[in-house]
Design an enzyme around this catalytic site. Structure first.
Site, PDB file in Angstrom:
ATOM      1  N   LYS A   1       0.404  -1.131  -0.089  1.00  0.00           N
ATOM      2  CA  LYS A   1       0.173  -0.388   0.138  1.00  0.00           C
ATOM      3  C   LYS A   1       1.202   1.282   0.101  1.00  0.00           C
ATOM      4  O   LYS A   1       2.106   1.371   0.539  1.00  0.00           O
ATOM      5  CB  LYS A   1      -1.161  -0.393   1.041  1.00  0.00           C
ATOM      6  CG  LYS A   1      -2.287  -1.623   1.066  1.00  0.00           C
ATOM      7  CD  LYS A   1      -2.635  -1.361   2.403  1.00  0.00           C
ATOM      8  CE  LYS A   1      -3.594  -2.626   2.505  1.00  0.00           C
ATOM      9  NZ  LYS A   1      -4.869  -2.220   3.369  1.00  0.00           N
TER      10      LYS A   1
ATOM     11  N   TYR B   1     -12.576  -2.717  -3.195  1.00  0.00           N
ATOM     12  CA  TYR B   1     -12.923  -2.725  -1.322  1.00  0.00           C
ATOM     13  C   TYR B   1     -14.783  -2.524  -1.366  1.00  0.00           C
ATOM     14  O   TYR B   1     -15.266  -2.377  -1.364  1.00  0.00           O
ATOM     15  CB  TYR B   1     -12.622  -1.343  -0.806  1.00  0.00           C
ATOM     16  CG  TYR B   1     -10.964  -1.639  -0.240  1.00  0.00           C
ATOM     17  CD1 TYR B   1     -10.393  -2.562   0.437  1.00  0.00           C
ATOM     18  CD2 TYR B   1     -10.002  -0.930  -0.393  1.00  0.00           C
ATOM     19  CE1 TYR B   1      -9.685  -2.866   0.561  1.00  0.00           C
ATOM     20  CE2 TYR B   1      -8.847  -0.985  -0.181  1.00  0.00           C
ATOM     21  CZ  TYR B   1      -8.271  -2.164   0.266  1.00  0.00           C
ATOM     22  OH  TYR B   1      -6.977  -3.067   1.463  1.00  0.00           O
TER      23      TYR B   1
ATOM     24  N   ARG C   1      -1.891 -14.448   3.703  1.00  0.00           N
ATOM     25  CA  ARG C   1      -2.746 -14.443   4.729  1.00  0.00           C
ATOM     26  C   ARG C   1      -2.302 -14.101   6.427  1.00  0.00           C
ATOM     27  O   ARG C   1      -1.651 -13.608   7.321  1.00  0.00           O
ATOM     28  CB  ARG C   1      -3.943 -14.829   4.983  1.00  0.00           C
ATOM     29  CG  ARG C   1      -5.268 -14.608   4.052  1.00  0.00           C
ATOM     30  CD  ARG C   1      -5.650 -13.027   3.694  1.00  0.00           C
ATOM     31  NE  ARG C   1      -6.212 -13.090   5.233  1.00  0.00           N
ATOM     32  CZ  ARG C   1      -6.986 -11.341   5.385  1.00  0.00           C
ATOM     33  NH1 ARG C   1      -6.764  -9.995   4.162  1.00  0.00           N
ATOM     34  NH2 ARG C   1      -7.795 -11.103   6.031  1.00  0.00           N
TER      35      ARG C   1
ATOM     36  N   ASN D   1      -1.869  -0.054   7.718  1.00  0.00           N
ATOM     37  CA  ASN D   1      -0.877  -1.168   7.474  1.00  0.00           C
ATOM     38  C   ASN D   1      -0.246  -2.019   6.095  1.00  0.00           C
ATOM     39  O   ASN D   1      -0.081  -3.514   6.403  1.00  0.00           O
ATOM     40  CB  ASN D   1      -2.019  -2.339   8.359  1.00  0.00           C
ATOM     41  CG  ASN D   1      -3.625  -2.556   7.264  1.00  0.00           C
ATOM     42  OD1 ASN D   1      -3.280  -2.007   6.540  1.00  0.00           O
ATOM     43  ND2 ASN D   1      -4.514  -2.806   7.437  1.00  0.00           N
TER      44      ASN D   1
ATOM     45  N   HIS E   1      -1.997  -5.674   1.323  1.00  0.00           N
ATOM     46  CA  HIS E   1      -2.845  -6.390   1.254  1.00  0.00           C
ATOM     47  C   HIS E   1      -2.646  -7.564   1.085  1.00  0.00           C
ATOM     48  O   HIS E   1      -1.888  -7.506  -0.185  1.00  0.00           O
ATOM     49  CB  HIS E   1      -4.100  -5.570   0.108  1.00  0.00           C
ATOM     50  CG  HIS E   1      -5.036  -6.120  -1.025  1.00  0.00           C
ATOM     51  ND1 HIS E   1      -6.344  -6.434  -0.184  1.00  0.00           N
ATOM     52  CD2 HIS E   1      -5.114  -6.863  -1.415  1.00  0.00           C
ATOM     53  CE1 HIS E   1      -6.899  -7.300  -1.074  1.00  0.00           C
ATOM     54  NE2 HIS E   1      -5.986  -7.589  -1.401  1.00  0.00           N
TER      55      HIS E   1
ATOM     56  N   GLU F   1      -9.558 -10.656  -7.855  1.00  0.00           N
ATOM     57  CA  GLU F   1      -8.913  -9.122  -7.514  1.00  0.00           C
ATOM     58  C   GLU F   1      -7.278  -9.325  -8.107  1.00  0.00           C
ATOM     59  O   GLU F   1      -7.395  -8.295  -8.775  1.00  0.00           O
ATOM     60  CB  GLU F   1      -8.018  -9.085  -6.028  1.00  0.00           C
ATOM     61  CG  GLU F   1      -9.008  -9.472  -5.567  1.00  0.00           C
ATOM     62  CD  GLU F   1      -8.552  -8.952  -3.683  1.00  0.00           C
ATOM     63  OE1 GLU F   1      -9.533  -8.909  -2.587  1.00  0.00           O
ATOM     64  OE2 GLU F   1      -7.592  -8.713  -3.402  1.00  0.00           O
TER      65      GLU F   1
HETATM   66  N1  UDP Z   1     -10.149  -0.487   7.636  1.00  0.00           N
HETATM   67  C1  UDP Z   1      -9.584   0.227   8.243  1.00  0.00           C
HETATM   68  N2  UDP Z   1     -10.179  -0.058   9.422  1.00  0.00           N
HETATM   69  C2  UDP Z   1     -11.579  -0.455  10.066  1.00  0.00           C
HETATM   70  C3  UDP Z   1     -10.783  -1.983   9.241  1.00  0.00           C
HETATM   71  C4  UDP Z   1     -10.778  -2.243   8.048  1.00  0.00           C
HETATM   72  O1  UDP Z   1      -8.392   0.970   7.732  1.00  0.00           O
HETATM   73  O2  UDP Z   1     -11.314  -0.748  10.503  1.00  0.00           O
HETATM   74  C5  UDP Z   1      -8.802  -0.903   6.742  1.00  0.00           C
HETATM   75  C6  UDP Z   1      -7.397  -1.535   6.248  1.00  0.00           C
HETATM   76  O3  UDP Z   1      -6.050  -0.876   5.512  1.00  0.00           O
HETATM   77  C7  UDP Z   1      -7.650  -2.476   5.936  1.00  0.00           C
HETATM   78  C8  UDP Z   1      -8.333  -2.325   5.048  1.00  0.00           C
HETATM   79  O4  UDP Z   1      -9.383  -1.889   5.595  1.00  0.00           O
HETATM   80  O5  UDP Z   1      -6.512  -3.544   5.504  1.00  0.00           O
HETATM   81  C9  UDP Z   1      -9.854  -4.276   4.354  1.00  0.00           C
HETATM   82  O6  UDP Z   1      -9.966  -3.964   5.097  1.00  0.00           O
HETATM   83  P1  UDP Z   1     -10.223  -6.044   6.117  1.00  0.00           P
HETATM   84  O7  UDP Z   1     -11.355  -6.296   6.362  1.00  0.00           O
HETATM   85  O8  UDP Z   1     -10.389  -6.536   4.233  1.00  0.00           O
HETATM   86  O9  UDP Z   1      -8.476  -6.389   6.375  1.00  0.00           O
HETATM   87  P2  UDP Z   1      -7.322  -7.068   5.231  1.00  0.00           P
HETATM   88  O10 UDP Z   1      -7.928  -8.086   4.632  1.00  0.00           O
HETATM   89  O11 UDP Z   1      -7.051  -5.659   3.762  1.00  0.00           O
HETATM   90  O12 UDP Z   1      -6.808  -7.493   6.000  1.00  0.00           O
HETATM   91 MG    MG Z   2      -9.677  -8.163   2.921  1.00  0.00          MG
END
Ligand code: UDP
Ligand code: MG
Length: 161
Positions: free
Chosen positions: A20, A60, A96, A123, A126, A137
């Site tokens: 990211k 998203y 993951r 974070n 992705h 994706e």
């Molecule tokens: N995110 C955020 N706040 C939250 C949850 C998610 O900013 O409370 C952002 C974060 O960058 C995350 C992305 O949204 O990586 C996608 O969320 P997801 O639940 O899909 O998490 P991931 O698959 O990236 O672990």
């Molecule tokens: Mg996700």
């Protein structure tokens, strides 16, 4: 034996990994690539790009009603992203686990997020969360001609053939 049948390698499984904008800014691209290379996964596509609002909206889509969605899109569009496709046995699940919990403050040490980031909103990486989602994706971020079919010379060191 049933217990071990899941171990039969599907060496063609693929996942989308993206560094990211904060990860790119913090010069963590090499560190992240290194971890996937050392694990034994195969890089089959990679590009740096400024993600469009259109691609991010699709990427998203499931989160569009969440309160953090506008900030998430702004963050993801704030600078270049390095998108990659990695291939190997169980690469979706393994990635993951390597990436760690979404909330960096809960991510275990040893994971990308747990070692290199401190907050859920920044974070750094992705990773697709299922094989089906990975297919969608990869199709969203890459043209098929951008994905390279190639064989690693150490295949038999990684997999029983
Ligand atoms: N995110 C955020 N706040 C939250 C949850 C998610 O900013 O409370 C952002 C974060 O960058 C995350 C992305 O949204 O990586 C996608 O969320 P997801 O639940 O899909 O998490 P991931 O698959 O990236 O672990
Ligand atoms: Mg996700």
């Amino acid at each position: 034996c049933l217990l071990y049948s899941s171990v039969t390698p599907d060496v063609r499984e693929r996942t989308l990994i993206a560094v990211k904008p904060d990860g790119v800014q913090r010069r963590l691209v090499g560190e992240i690539i290194k971890r996937f290379e050392r694990r034994g996964f195969k890089l089959v596509g990679m590009k740096m790009l400024q993600a469009s609002e259109a691609v991010l909206g699709k990427h998203y889509h499931d989160l569009q009603r969440k309160p953090f969605y506008p900030a998430l899109i702004r963050y993801m569009a704030s600078g270049p992203v390095v998108a990659m496709v990695w291939e190997g046995h169980n690469v979706v699940r393994s990635s993951r686990l390597m990436v760690g919990e979404t909330d960096s403050s809960q991510a275990k040490p040893g994971t990308v997020r747990g070692d290199l980031s401190v907050h859920i909103s920044r974070n750094i990486i992705h990773a697709s969360d299922s094989v089906e989602v990975a297919k969608k994706e990869i199709g969203l971020w890459f043209h098929s001609a951008e994905l390279i079919n190639w064989e690693t010379s150490d295949h038999s060191d990684l997999y029983q053939v």
